[in-house]
Design a protein around this motif. Sequence first.
Motif, PDB file in Angstrom:
ATOM      1  N   SER A 208       0.818  -0.975   0.054  1.00 35.47           N
ATOM      2  CA  SER A 208      -0.032  -0.051   0.101  1.00 35.47           C
ATOM      3  C   SER A 208       1.157   1.299  -0.049  1.00 35.47           C
ATOM      4  N   GLY A 209       2.081   1.093   0.134  1.00 37.13           N
ATOM      5  CA  GLY A 209       3.112   2.245   0.117  1.00 37.13           C
ATOM      6  C   GLY A 209       4.465   1.893   0.914  1.00 37.13           C
ATOM      7  N   ALA A 210       5.217   2.873   1.097  1.00 35.87           N
ATOM      8  CA  ALA A 210       6.524   2.451   1.575  1.00 35.87           C
ATOM      9  C   ALA A 210       6.327   2.285   3.115  1.00 35.87           C
ATOM     10  N   THR A 211       5.476   2.726   3.820  1.00 32.15           N
ATOM     11  CA  THR A 211       5.264   2.392   5.293  1.00 32.15           C
ATOM     12  C   THR A 211       5.075   0.762   5.268  1.00 32.15           C
TER      13      THR A 211
ATOM     14  N   ALA B  34       5.855  -1.419   3.169  1.00 33.40           N
ATOM     15  CA  ALA B  34       7.090  -2.219   2.473  1.00 33.40           C
ATOM     16  C   ALA B  34       7.997  -1.965   3.760  1.00 33.40           C
ATOM     17  N   ASP B  35       8.195  -1.031   4.229  1.00 35.59           N
ATOM     18  CA  ASP B  35       9.231  -1.140   5.393  1.00 35.59           C
ATOM     19  C   ASP B  35       8.885  -1.876   6.555  1.00 35.59           C
ATOM     20  N   ASN B  36       7.683  -2.130   6.784  1.00 38.35           N
ATOM     21  CA  ASN B  36       7.056  -2.911   7.824  1.00 38.35           C
ATOM     22  C   ASN B  36       7.377  -4.536   7.484  1.00 38.35           C
TER      23      ASN B  36
ATOM     24  N   GLU C 128      16.048   7.822  10.704  1.00 42.23           N
ATOM     25  CA  GLU C 128      15.269   6.974   9.808  1.00 42.23           C
ATOM     26  C   GLU C 128      13.561   7.683   9.712  1.00 42.23           C
ATOM     27  N   HIS C 129      13.046   7.309   8.575  1.00 40.54           N
ATOM     28  CA  HIS C 129      11.501   7.692   8.664  1.00 40.54           C
ATOM     29  C   HIS C 129      10.935   7.021   9.758  1.00 40.54           C
ATOM     30  N   LYS C 130       9.991   7.404  10.247  1.00 42.42           N
ATOM     31  CA  LYS C 130       8.853   6.633  11.522  1.00 42.42           C
ATOM     32  C   LYS C 130       8.426   5.139  10.898  1.00 42.42           C
ATOM     33  N   ALA C 131       8.190   5.066   9.733  1.00 37.55           N
ATOM     34  CA  ALA C 131       8.002   3.689   9.555  1.00 37.55           C
ATOM     35  C   ALA C 131       8.770   2.646   9.598  1.00 37.55           C
ATOM     36  N   VAL C 132      10.236   3.074   9.676  1.00 35.48           N
ATOM     37  CA  VAL C 132      11.302   2.479  10.074  1.00 35.48           C
ATOM     38  C   VAL C 132      11.447   2.424  11.564  1.00 35.48           C
TER      39      VAL C 132
ATOM     40  N   LEU D 182      18.730   1.239   6.237  1.00 34.17           N
ATOM     41  CA  LEU D 182      19.245   2.395   6.315  1.00 34.17           C
ATOM     42  C   LEU D 182      18.459   3.158   5.030  1.00 34.17           C
ATOM     43  N   MET D 183      18.120   4.190   5.323  1.00 34.42           N
ATOM     44  CA  MET D 183      17.522   5.081   4.169  1.00 34.42           C
ATOM     45  C   MET D 183      18.347   5.523   3.008  1.00 34.42           C
ATOM     46  N   HIS D 184      18.220   5.757   1.791  1.00 34.51           N
ATOM     47  CA  HIS D 184      19.113   6.131   0.848  1.00 34.51           C
ATOM     48  C   HIS D 184      19.115   7.673   1.002  1.00 34.51           C
TER      49      HIS D 184
ATOM     50  N   ASN E 262      17.339  10.980   2.929  1.00 32.58           N
ATOM     51  CA  ASN E 262      16.681  11.538   4.152  1.00 32.58           C
ATOM     52  C   ASN E 262      15.434  12.307   3.617  1.00 32.58           C
ATOM     53  N   ASN E 263      14.224  12.064   4.144  1.00 33.58           N
ATOM     54  CA  ASN E 263      12.988  12.735   3.753  1.00 33.58           C
ATOM     55  C   ASN E 263      13.288  14.205   4.305  1.00 33.58           C
ATOM     56  N   GLU E 264      13.477  14.491   5.052  1.00 29.48           N
ATOM     57  CA  GLU E 264      13.861  16.010   5.629  1.00 29.48           C
ATOM     58  C   GLU E 264      14.880  16.896   5.055  1.00 29.48           C
TER      59      GLU E 264
ATOM     60  N   VAL F 217      16.850  -0.956   2.221  1.00 23.26           N
ATOM     61  CA  VAL F 217      16.933   0.500   2.110  1.00 23.26           C
ATOM     62  C   VAL F 217      15.623   0.926   1.911  1.00 23.26           C
ATOM     63  N   ASP F 218      15.298   2.043   2.608  1.00 24.34           N
ATOM     64  CA  ASP F 218      14.013   2.777   2.341  1.00 24.34           C
ATOM     65  C   ASP F 218      14.457   3.814   1.232  1.00 24.34           C
ATOM     66  N   ALA F 219      13.947   3.600   0.180  1.00 22.76           N
ATOM     67  CA  ALA F 219      14.371   4.302  -1.229  1.00 22.76           C
ATOM     68  C   ALA F 219      13.074   5.242  -1.655  1.00 22.76           C
ATOM     69  N   ALA F 220      12.216   5.322  -0.615  1.00 26.78           N
ATOM     70  CA  ALA F 220      11.095   6.328  -0.897  1.00 26.78           C
ATOM     71  C   ALA F 220      11.304   7.562  -1.652  1.00 26.78           C
ATOM     72  N   GLN F 221      12.467   8.330  -0.937  1.00 24.12           N
ATOM     73  CA  GLN F 221      12.977   9.607  -1.554  1.00 24.12           C
ATOM     74  C   GLN F 221      14.058   9.511  -2.282  1.00 24.12           C
ATOM     75  N   SER F 222      14.578   8.531  -2.616  1.00 26.07           N
ATOM     76  CA  SER F 222      15.672   8.578  -3.813  1.00 26.07           C
ATOM     77  C   SER F 222      15.105   8.092  -5.284  1.00 26.07           C
TER      78      SER F 222
ATOM     79  N   LEU G 129       9.736   1.342  -1.812  1.00 28.00           N
ATOM     80  CA  LEU G 129       9.212   2.320  -2.834  1.00 28.00           C
ATOM     81  C   LEU G 129       7.902   2.856  -2.480  1.00 28.00           C
ATOM     82  N   ALA G 130       7.802   4.031  -2.723  1.00 30.05           N
ATOM     83  CA  ALA G 130       6.335   4.591  -2.654  1.00 30.05           C
ATOM     84  C   ALA G 130       5.983   5.379  -3.972  1.00 30.05           C
ATOM     85  N   SER G 131       4.751   5.280  -4.390  1.00 26.17           N
ATOM     86  CA  SER G 131       4.451   5.997  -5.642  1.00 26.17           C
ATOM     87  C   SER G 131       4.137   7.434  -5.653  1.00 26.17           C
ATOM     88  N   HIS G 132       3.660   7.822  -4.570  1.00 27.82           N
ATOM     89  CA  HIS G 132       3.368   9.231  -4.310  1.00 27.82           C
ATOM     90  C   HIS G 132       4.527  10.187  -3.936  1.00 27.82           C
ATOM     91  N   LYS G 133       5.633   9.660  -3.996  1.00 28.78           N
ATOM     92  CA  LYS G 133       6.761  10.690  -3.789  1.00 28.78           C
ATOM     93  C   LYS G 133       7.604  10.934  -5.423  1.00 28.78           C
ATOM     94  N   VAL G 134       7.111  10.070  -6.131  1.00 25.21           N
ATOM     95  CA  VAL G 134       7.410   9.920  -7.767  1.00 25.21           C
ATOM     96  C   VAL G 134       6.300  10.468  -8.755  1.00 25.21           C
TER      97      VAL G 134
HETATM   98  C1  LIG Z   1       7.100   9.063   2.649  1.00 20.59           C
HETATM   99  C2  LIG Z   1       7.936   8.229   2.990  1.00 20.59           C
HETATM  100  C3  LIG Z   1       7.742   6.840   3.524  1.00 20.59           C
HETATM  101  C4  LIG Z   1       6.187   6.431   3.886  1.00 20.59           C
HETATM  102  O1  LIG Z   1       5.704   6.216   2.408  1.00 20.59           O
HETATM  103  P1  LIG Z   1       4.010   6.066   2.361  1.00 20.59           P
HETATM  104  O2  LIG Z   1       3.893   5.487   0.972  1.00 20.59           O
HETATM  105  O3  LIG Z   1       3.594   7.416   2.684  1.00 20.59           O
HETATM  106  O4  LIG Z   1       3.588   5.123   3.274  1.00 20.59           O
HETATM  107  C5  LIG Z   1       8.630   6.368   3.940  1.00 20.59           C
HETATM  108  N1  LIG Z   1       9.844   6.467   4.075  1.00 20.59           N
HETATM  109  C6  LIG Z   1      10.426   7.529   3.647  1.00 20.59           C
HETATM  110  C7  LIG Z   1      11.714   7.947   3.567  1.00 20.59           C
HETATM  111  C8  LIG Z   1       9.260   8.518   3.137  1.00 20.59           C
HETATM  112  O5  LIG Z   1       9.893   9.656   2.566  1.00 20.59           O
END
Ligand SMILES: *Cc1c(COP(=O)(O)O)cnc(C)c1O
Length: 379
Positions: free
Chosen positions: A62-65, A67-69, A92-96, A139-141, A143-145, A168-173, A191-196
Amino acid sequence: MATTPVDPRVVSAMQASLSNTFGNPASVTHGFGTDAREQVELARAQVAELINAEPKEIIWTSGATEADNLAIKGVAHFYQHKGKHIITSQTEHKAVLDTCAQLAKQGFEITYLTPNADGLIAIEAIAAAIRDDTLLISLMHVNNEIGVIQDIAAVGKLAREKNILFHVDAAQSAGKVPLNVEAMNIDLLSLASHKVYGPKGIGALYVRRRPRVRLEAMIHGGGHEQGFRSGTLPTHQIVGMGQAFAIARDEMVQDQGHAQQLREHFMTRIQDLPKVTMNGSAQHRVLNNLNLCFHCVDGEALIMALPNLAVSTGSACNSATMDVSYVLRGIGLSTAEANSSLRISFGRFTTLDEIEQAASDIIDAVTRLRAMSPLWEDN
Ligand SMILES: *Cc1c(COP(=O)(O)O)cnc(C)c1O
Protein backbone atom coordinates in the motif's frame (compact mmCIF):
# COMPACT_ATOMS: atom_id res chain seq x y z
CA MET A 1 9.12 16.14 -0.20
CA ALA A 2 6.14 15.00 1.83
CA THR A 3 4.33 14.17 -1.39
CA THR A 4 4.11 15.23 -5.04
CA PRO A 5 1.22 16.12 -7.38
CA VAL A 6 0.17 13.32 -9.72
CA ASP A 7 1.66 13.75 -13.20
CA PRO A 8 -1.15 14.32 -15.77
CA ARG A 9 0.26 11.43 -17.86
CA VAL A 10 -0.19 9.18 -14.83
CA VAL A 11 -3.76 10.41 -14.36
CA SER A 12 -4.55 9.52 -18.00
CA ALA A 13 -3.12 6.03 -17.67
CA MET A 14 -5.06 5.47 -14.44
CA GLN A 15 -8.32 6.80 -15.89
CA ALA A 16 -8.01 4.52 -18.91
CA SER A 17 -7.33 1.55 -16.66
CA LEU A 18 -10.16 2.37 -14.30
CA SER A 19 -12.76 2.80 -17.03
CA ASN A 20 -11.69 -0.07 -19.28
CA THR A 21 -10.63 -2.76 -16.85
CA PHE A 22 -12.79 -4.37 -14.24
CA GLY A 23 -11.30 -7.85 -14.14
CA ASN A 24 -9.45 -9.26 -11.18
CA PRO A 25 -5.76 -9.61 -12.07
CA ALA A 26 -5.76 -12.93 -10.19
CA SER A 27 -8.53 -14.38 -12.43
CA VAL A 28 -6.72 -15.52 -15.53
CA THR A 29 -9.41 -17.89 -16.74
CA HIS A 30 -11.27 -15.14 -18.56
CA GLY A 31 -10.27 -12.23 -20.82
CA PHE A 32 -11.04 -9.42 -18.37
CA GLY A 33 -8.77 -10.89 -15.74
CA THR A 34 -6.02 -11.46 -18.29
CA ASP A 35 -6.17 -7.83 -19.40
CA ALA A 36 -5.85 -6.61 -15.79
CA ARG A 37 -3.03 -9.07 -15.24
CA GLU A 38 -1.14 -7.76 -18.26
CA GLN A 39 -1.43 -4.19 -16.97
CA VAL A 40 -0.17 -5.23 -13.54
CA GLU A 41 2.76 -7.14 -15.02
CA LEU A 42 3.71 -4.24 -17.30
CA ALA A 43 3.77 -1.94 -14.24
CA ARG A 44 5.83 -4.48 -12.32
CA ALA A 45 8.40 -4.43 -15.13
CA GLN A 46 8.37 -0.61 -15.17
CA VAL A 47 9.08 -0.41 -11.44
CA ALA A 48 11.71 -3.16 -11.63
CA GLU A 49 13.49 -1.39 -14.45
CA LEU A 50 14.12 1.79 -12.44
CA ILE A 51 16.06 -0.17 -9.81
CA ASN A 52 17.62 -2.86 -12.05
CA ALA A 53 15.58 -5.70 -10.54
CA GLU A 54 13.64 -8.61 -12.06
CA PRO A 55 9.87 -8.03 -12.27
CA LYS A 56 9.32 -11.12 -10.07
CA GLU A 57 11.26 -9.39 -7.28
CA ILE A 58 8.63 -6.61 -6.96
CA ILE A 59 5.88 -7.12 -4.36
CA TRP A 60 3.01 -4.60 -4.39
CA THR A 61 2.15 -2.96 -1.06
CA SER A 62 0.00 0.00 0.00
CA GLY A 63 3.04 2.29 0.18
CA ALA A 64 6.53 2.61 1.59
CA THR A 65 5.26 2.35 5.17
CA GLU A 66 3.89 -1.12 4.52
CA ALA A 67 7.00 -2.04 2.52
CA ASP A 68 9.23 -1.02 5.46
CA ASN A 69 7.07 -3.03 7.86
CA LEU A 70 7.07 -6.08 5.61
CA ALA A 71 10.82 -5.94 5.04
CA ILE A 72 11.89 -5.44 8.64
CA LYS A 73 9.29 -7.51 10.50
CA GLY A 74 9.31 -10.10 7.74
CA VAL A 75 13.06 -10.68 7.99
CA ALA A 76 13.13 -10.46 11.79
CA HIS A 77 10.40 -13.06 12.18
CA PHE A 78 11.65 -15.41 9.48
CA TYR A 79 15.28 -15.44 10.59
CA GLN A 80 14.87 -15.04 14.36
CA HIS A 81 16.49 -18.41 14.99
CA LYS A 82 19.71 -16.91 13.55
CA GLY A 83 19.87 -13.77 15.67
CA LYS A 84 17.95 -10.88 17.11
CA HIS A 85 20.04 -7.81 16.34
CA ILE A 86 19.10 -5.06 13.86
CA ILE A 87 21.14 -1.98 12.93
CA THR A 88 19.44 1.22 11.80
CA SER A 89 19.84 4.97 12.37
CA GLN A 90 18.22 7.67 14.51
CA THR A 91 17.19 9.71 11.48
CA GLU A 92 15.17 7.05 9.64
CA HIS A 93 11.53 7.63 8.70
CA LYS A 94 9.02 6.71 11.42
CA ALA A 95 7.93 3.76 9.29
CA VAL A 96 11.31 2.21 10.09
CA LEU A 97 11.78 3.57 13.62
CA ASP A 98 8.34 2.56 14.88
CA THR A 99 8.64 -0.86 13.26
CA CYS A 100 11.96 -1.40 15.03
CA ALA A 101 10.45 -0.19 18.31
CA GLN A 102 7.70 -2.77 17.91
CA LEU A 103 10.26 -5.53 17.32
CA ALA A 104 12.19 -4.37 20.40
CA LYS A 105 9.06 -5.11 22.46
CA GLN A 106 9.20 -8.66 21.09
CA GLY A 107 12.78 -9.16 22.23
CA PHE A 108 14.79 -7.99 19.22
CA GLU A 109 17.74 -5.69 19.94
CA ILE A 110 18.06 -2.54 17.90
CA THR A 111 21.13 -0.33 17.46
CA TYR A 112 20.21 3.22 16.40
CA LEU A 113 23.32 4.81 14.90
CA THR A 114 23.87 8.55 15.35
CA PRO A 115 24.56 10.50 12.15
CA ASN A 116 27.45 12.90 11.77
CA ALA A 117 26.70 16.62 11.66
CA ASP A 118 26.31 16.28 7.87
CA GLY A 119 23.38 13.89 8.40
CA LEU A 120 25.23 10.80 7.13
CA ILE A 121 26.09 7.58 8.93
CA ALA A 122 29.81 6.76 8.86
CA ILE A 123 30.60 3.35 7.38
CA GLU A 124 33.00 2.77 10.30
CA ALA A 125 30.11 3.24 12.74
CA ILE A 126 28.11 0.59 10.91
CA ALA A 127 31.05 -1.81 10.84
CA ALA A 128 31.62 -1.29 14.57
CA ALA A 129 27.96 -2.00 15.38
CA ILE A 130 27.90 -5.40 13.63
CA ARG A 131 27.58 -8.39 16.00
CA ASP A 132 27.56 -12.13 15.45
CA ASP A 133 23.78 -12.11 15.79
CA THR A 134 23.10 -9.14 13.48
CA LEU A 135 20.32 -10.10 11.05
CA LEU A 136 19.62 -6.90 9.22
CA ILE A 137 20.92 -3.42 8.44
CA SER A 138 18.15 -0.96 7.52
CA LEU A 139 19.20 2.46 6.24
CA MET A 140 17.46 5.04 4.11
CA HIS A 141 19.02 6.17 0.83
CA VAL A 142 17.85 9.82 0.86
CA ASN A 143 16.59 11.46 4.02
CA ASN A 144 13.07 12.85 3.65
CA GLU A 145 13.72 15.99 5.71
CA ILE A 146 17.25 17.06 4.89
CA GLY A 147 17.77 15.39 1.49
CA VAL A 148 21.21 13.91 2.23
CA ILE A 149 22.29 10.85 0.23
CA GLN A 150 23.81 7.93 2.12
CA ASP A 151 26.54 5.95 0.30
CA ILE A 152 24.36 2.88 -0.07
CA ALA A 153 26.81 0.97 -2.27
CA ALA A 154 29.43 1.08 0.51
CA VAL A 155 26.95 -0.20 3.09
CA GLY A 156 25.75 -2.91 0.71
CA LYS A 157 29.31 -4.12 0.16
CA LEU A 158 29.91 -4.32 3.90
CA ALA A 159 26.61 -6.10 4.56
CA ARG A 160 27.30 -8.66 1.82
CA GLU A 161 30.81 -9.35 3.14
CA LYS A 162 29.40 -9.92 6.62
CA ASN A 163 26.48 -11.99 5.33
CA ILE A 164 23.90 -9.62 6.80
CA LEU A 165 20.67 -8.71 5.00
CA PHE A 166 20.43 -5.10 3.82
CA HIS A 167 17.17 -3.15 3.59
CA VAL A 168 17.00 0.33 2.02
CA ASP A 169 14.12 2.77 2.31
CA ALA A 170 14.31 4.40 -1.12
CA ALA A 171 11.03 6.33 -0.97
CA GLN A 172 12.92 9.61 -1.45
CA SER A 173 15.62 8.46 -3.85
CA ALA A 174 13.64 6.70 -6.59
CA GLY A 175 13.62 8.97 -9.62
CA LYS A 176 16.08 11.40 -7.98
CA VAL A 177 19.33 9.43 -7.93
CA PRO A 178 20.34 6.25 -9.76
CA LEU A 179 19.30 3.06 -7.98
CA ASN A 180 20.75 -0.34 -8.79
CA VAL A 181 19.96 -3.20 -6.42
CA GLU A 182 22.63 -5.40 -8.05
CA ALA A 183 25.51 -2.94 -8.03
CA MET A 184 24.56 -1.73 -4.56
CA ASN A 185 24.07 -5.22 -3.04
CA ILE A 186 20.61 -4.37 -1.73
CA ASP A 187 18.43 -7.27 -0.54
CA LEU A 188 15.19 -5.40 0.22
CA LEU A 189 14.12 -1.96 -1.01
CA SER A 190 11.01 0.08 -0.17
CA LEU A 191 9.34 2.30 -2.76
CA ALA A 192 6.42 4.75 -2.68
CA SER A 193 4.44 5.91 -5.69
CA HIS A 194 3.30 9.30 -4.37
CA LYS A 195 6.85 10.64 -3.94
CA VAL A 196 7.43 10.09 -7.68
CA TYR A 197 4.35 11.88 -9.10
CA GLY A 198 2.21 8.75 -8.84
CA PRO A 199 -0.97 8.08 -6.83
CA LYS A 200 -1.07 7.64 -3.06
CA GLY A 201 -1.93 4.29 -1.52
CA ILE A 202 0.42 2.14 -3.59
CA GLY A 203 4.05 1.18 -3.19
CA ALA A 204 6.32 -1.80 -3.52
CA LEU A 205 8.95 -3.86 -1.81
CA TYR A 206 11.82 -5.31 -3.81
CA VAL A 207 12.77 -8.73 -2.42
CA ARG A 208 15.96 -10.30 -3.80
CA ARG A 209 15.60 -13.77 -5.36
CA ARG A 210 19.30 -14.58 -5.95
CA PRO A 211 20.47 -15.29 -3.32
CA ARG A 212 16.93 -15.70 -2.12
CA VAL A 213 15.67 -13.55 0.75
CA ARG A 214 12.84 -15.06 2.78
CA LEU A 215 10.19 -13.13 4.70
CA GLU A 216 7.33 -13.94 6.98
CA ALA A 217 4.17 -12.40 5.48
CA MET A 218 2.20 -9.85 7.49
CA ILE A 219 -1.07 -10.09 5.58
CA HIS A 220 -2.42 -13.58 5.04
CA GLY A 221 -5.16 -14.58 2.63
CA GLY A 222 -5.30 -15.86 -0.92
CA GLY A 223 -1.55 -16.16 -1.30
CA HIS A 224 -1.18 -13.30 -3.80
CA GLU A 225 2.24 -11.79 -4.50
CA GLN A 226 4.01 -15.12 -3.97
CA GLY A 227 2.42 -15.41 -0.55
CA PHE A 228 4.23 -12.29 0.66
CA ARG A 229 1.15 -10.05 0.60
CA SER A 230 -2.36 -11.37 0.07
CA GLY A 231 -5.29 -9.36 -1.27
CA THR A 232 -6.80 -8.42 -4.64
CA LEU A 233 -4.47 -6.02 -6.42
CA PRO A 234 -5.68 -2.44 -7.14
CA THR A 235 -5.07 -2.50 -10.91
CA HIS A 236 -5.48 1.24 -11.57
CA GLN A 237 -3.22 2.21 -8.66
CA ILE A 238 -0.55 -0.16 -9.89
CA VAL A 239 -0.87 1.15 -13.45
CA GLY A 240 -0.34 4.65 -12.05
CA MET A 241 2.77 3.68 -10.13
CA GLY A 242 4.19 1.87 -13.16
CA GLN A 243 3.59 4.88 -15.40
CA ALA A 244 5.11 7.22 -12.79
CA PHE A 245 8.23 5.06 -12.53
CA ALA A 246 8.59 4.77 -16.32
CA ILE A 247 8.45 8.58 -16.57
CA ALA A 248 10.88 8.95 -13.65
CA ARG A 249 13.35 6.71 -15.45
CA ASP A 250 13.07 8.56 -18.76
CA GLU A 251 13.12 12.05 -17.23
CA MET A 252 15.35 11.76 -14.17
CA VAL A 253 18.19 13.76 -15.72
CA GLN A 254 15.78 16.45 -16.94
CA ASP A 255 13.96 16.61 -13.57
CA GLN A 256 17.21 16.97 -11.69
CA GLY A 257 18.47 19.65 -14.08
CA HIS A 258 15.24 21.58 -13.52
CA ALA A 259 15.54 21.22 -9.73
CA GLN A 260 19.15 22.37 -9.81
CA GLN A 261 18.28 25.47 -11.80
CA LEU A 262 15.49 26.38 -9.37
CA ARG A 263 17.64 25.72 -6.33
CA GLU A 264 20.50 27.83 -7.64
CA HIS A 265 18.10 30.65 -8.41
CA PHE A 266 16.66 30.44 -4.90
CA MET A 267 20.08 30.42 -3.24
CA THR A 268 21.21 33.41 -5.29
CA ARG A 269 18.08 35.34 -4.35
CA ILE A 270 18.52 34.76 -0.60
CA GLN A 271 22.31 35.12 -0.48
CA ASP A 272 22.16 38.55 1.17
CA LEU A 273 19.95 37.33 4.00
CA PRO A 274 22.30 36.98 6.99
CA LYS A 275 22.50 34.00 9.34
CA VAL A 276 21.08 31.30 7.11
CA THR A 277 22.71 27.87 7.27
CA MET A 278 22.10 24.66 5.35
CA ASN A 279 21.10 21.58 7.32
CA GLY A 280 22.82 18.39 6.19
CA SER A 281 25.70 17.78 3.82
CA ALA A 282 26.06 20.38 1.06
CA GLN A 283 27.73 17.84 -1.25
CA HIS A 284 25.88 14.59 -0.72
CA ARG A 285 22.34 15.76 -1.27
CA VAL A 286 19.52 15.55 -3.78
CA LEU A 287 18.95 18.61 -5.94
CA ASN A 288 15.22 18.86 -5.22
CA ASN A 289 15.56 19.54 -1.49
CA LEU A 290 16.92 22.31 0.69
CA ASN A 291 16.64 22.41 4.45
CA LEU A 292 17.65 25.79 5.77
CA CYS A 293 17.94 27.26 9.23
CA PHE A 294 16.89 30.93 9.42
CA HIS A 295 18.47 31.66 12.76
CA CYS A 296 16.45 33.65 15.32
CA VAL A 297 13.13 33.12 13.54
CA ASP A 298 10.41 30.84 14.86
CA GLY A 299 9.63 28.29 12.14
CA GLU A 300 5.91 28.12 12.92
CA ALA A 301 5.65 31.93 12.77
CA LEU A 302 7.56 31.83 9.50
CA ILE A 303 5.20 29.27 8.00
CA MET A 304 2.20 31.34 9.17
CA ALA A 305 3.76 34.31 7.40
CA LEU A 306 4.10 32.28 4.19
CA PRO A 307 0.53 31.06 3.52
CA ASN A 308 1.17 30.59 -0.20
CA LEU A 309 4.12 28.27 0.20
CA ALA A 310 4.03 24.52 0.66
CA VAL A 311 7.06 24.54 2.93
CA SER A 312 7.25 22.78 6.26
CA THR A 313 9.26 22.51 9.40
CA GLY A 314 10.31 18.93 9.91
CA SER A 315 8.36 16.36 7.92
CA ALA A 316 4.64 16.08 7.29
CA CYS A 317 4.52 12.94 9.36
CA ASN A 318 5.72 14.73 12.46
CA SER A 319 4.49 18.27 12.01
CA ALA A 320 0.95 17.02 12.68
CA THR A 321 2.10 16.71 16.26
CA MET A 322 4.16 19.95 16.13
CA ASP A 323 7.08 18.11 17.66
CA VAL A 324 10.54 19.45 17.07
CA SER A 325 12.17 17.52 14.22
CA TYR A 326 14.05 14.48 15.58
CA VAL A 327 16.09 14.46 12.36
CA LEU A 328 17.38 18.00 12.91
CA ARG A 329 17.95 17.28 16.61
CA GLY A 330 19.68 14.06 15.56
CA ILE A 331 22.24 15.93 13.45
CA GLY A 332 23.04 18.20 16.38
CA LEU A 333 20.81 21.24 15.99
CA SER A 334 19.46 22.89 19.15
CA THR A 335 15.70 22.92 19.63
CA ALA A 336 15.69 26.61 18.68
CA GLU A 337 17.69 25.95 15.50
CA ALA A 338 15.48 23.01 14.57
CA ASN A 339 12.41 25.20 15.08
CA SER A 340 13.91 27.90 12.86
CA SER A 341 14.40 25.52 9.94
CA LEU A 342 12.36 25.08 6.78
CA ARG A 343 12.35 22.36 4.18
CA ILE A 344 11.96 23.67 0.63
CA SER A 345 11.32 21.34 -2.31
CA PHE A 346 11.92 21.90 -6.02
CA GLY A 347 9.69 19.57 -7.99
CA ARG A 348 8.96 18.65 -11.59
CA PHE A 349 6.06 21.11 -11.70
CA THR A 350 7.62 23.94 -9.68
CA THR A 351 8.18 27.02 -11.84
CA LEU A 352 10.87 29.70 -11.75
CA ASP A 353 8.13 32.28 -11.03
CA GLU A 354 7.04 30.32 -7.97
CA ILE A 355 10.61 30.17 -6.71
CA GLU A 356 11.06 33.87 -7.34
CA GLN A 357 7.91 34.58 -5.33
CA ALA A 358 8.93 32.15 -2.58
CA ALA A 359 12.35 33.77 -2.24
CA SER A 360 10.97 37.29 -1.92
CA ASP A 361 8.23 36.15 0.51
CA ILE A 362 10.82 34.39 2.66
CA ILE A 363 13.19 37.37 2.64
CA ASP A 364 10.34 39.72 3.68
CA ALA A 365 9.01 37.41 6.38
CA VAL A 366 12.39 36.56 7.88
CA THR A 367 13.42 40.23 7.94
CA ARG A 368 10.12 41.30 9.56
CA LEU A 369 10.08 38.49 12.15
CA ARG A 370 13.69 39.13 13.08
CA ALA A 371 12.99 42.84 13.58
CA MET A 372 10.41 41.83 16.20
CA SER A 373 12.53 39.15 17.84
CA PRO A 374 14.41 39.79 21.08
CA LEU A 375 16.82 37.04 20.05
CA TRP A 376 17.79 39.00 16.98
CA GLU A 377 18.50 42.23 18.92
CA ASP A 378 21.19 40.45 20.86
CA ASN A 379 23.01 39.59 17.66
C1 LIG B 1 7.06 9.06 2.52
C2 LIG B 1 8.04 8.14 3.08
C3 LIG B 1 7.65 6.91 3.64
C4 LIG B 1 6.21 6.50 3.75
O1 LIG B 1 5.66 6.22 2.50
P1 LIG B 1 4.09 6.02 2.30
O2 LIG B 1 3.98 5.53 0.89
O3 LIG B 1 3.48 7.36 2.51
O4 LIG B 1 3.64 5.01 3.28
C5 LIG B 1 8.63 6.08 4.13
N1 LIG B 1 9.92 6.43 4.08
C6 LIG B 1 10.34 7.60 3.57
C7 LIG B 1 11.79 7.93 3.54
C8 LIG B 1 9.42 8.50 3.05
O5 LIG B 1 9.82 9.67 2.56
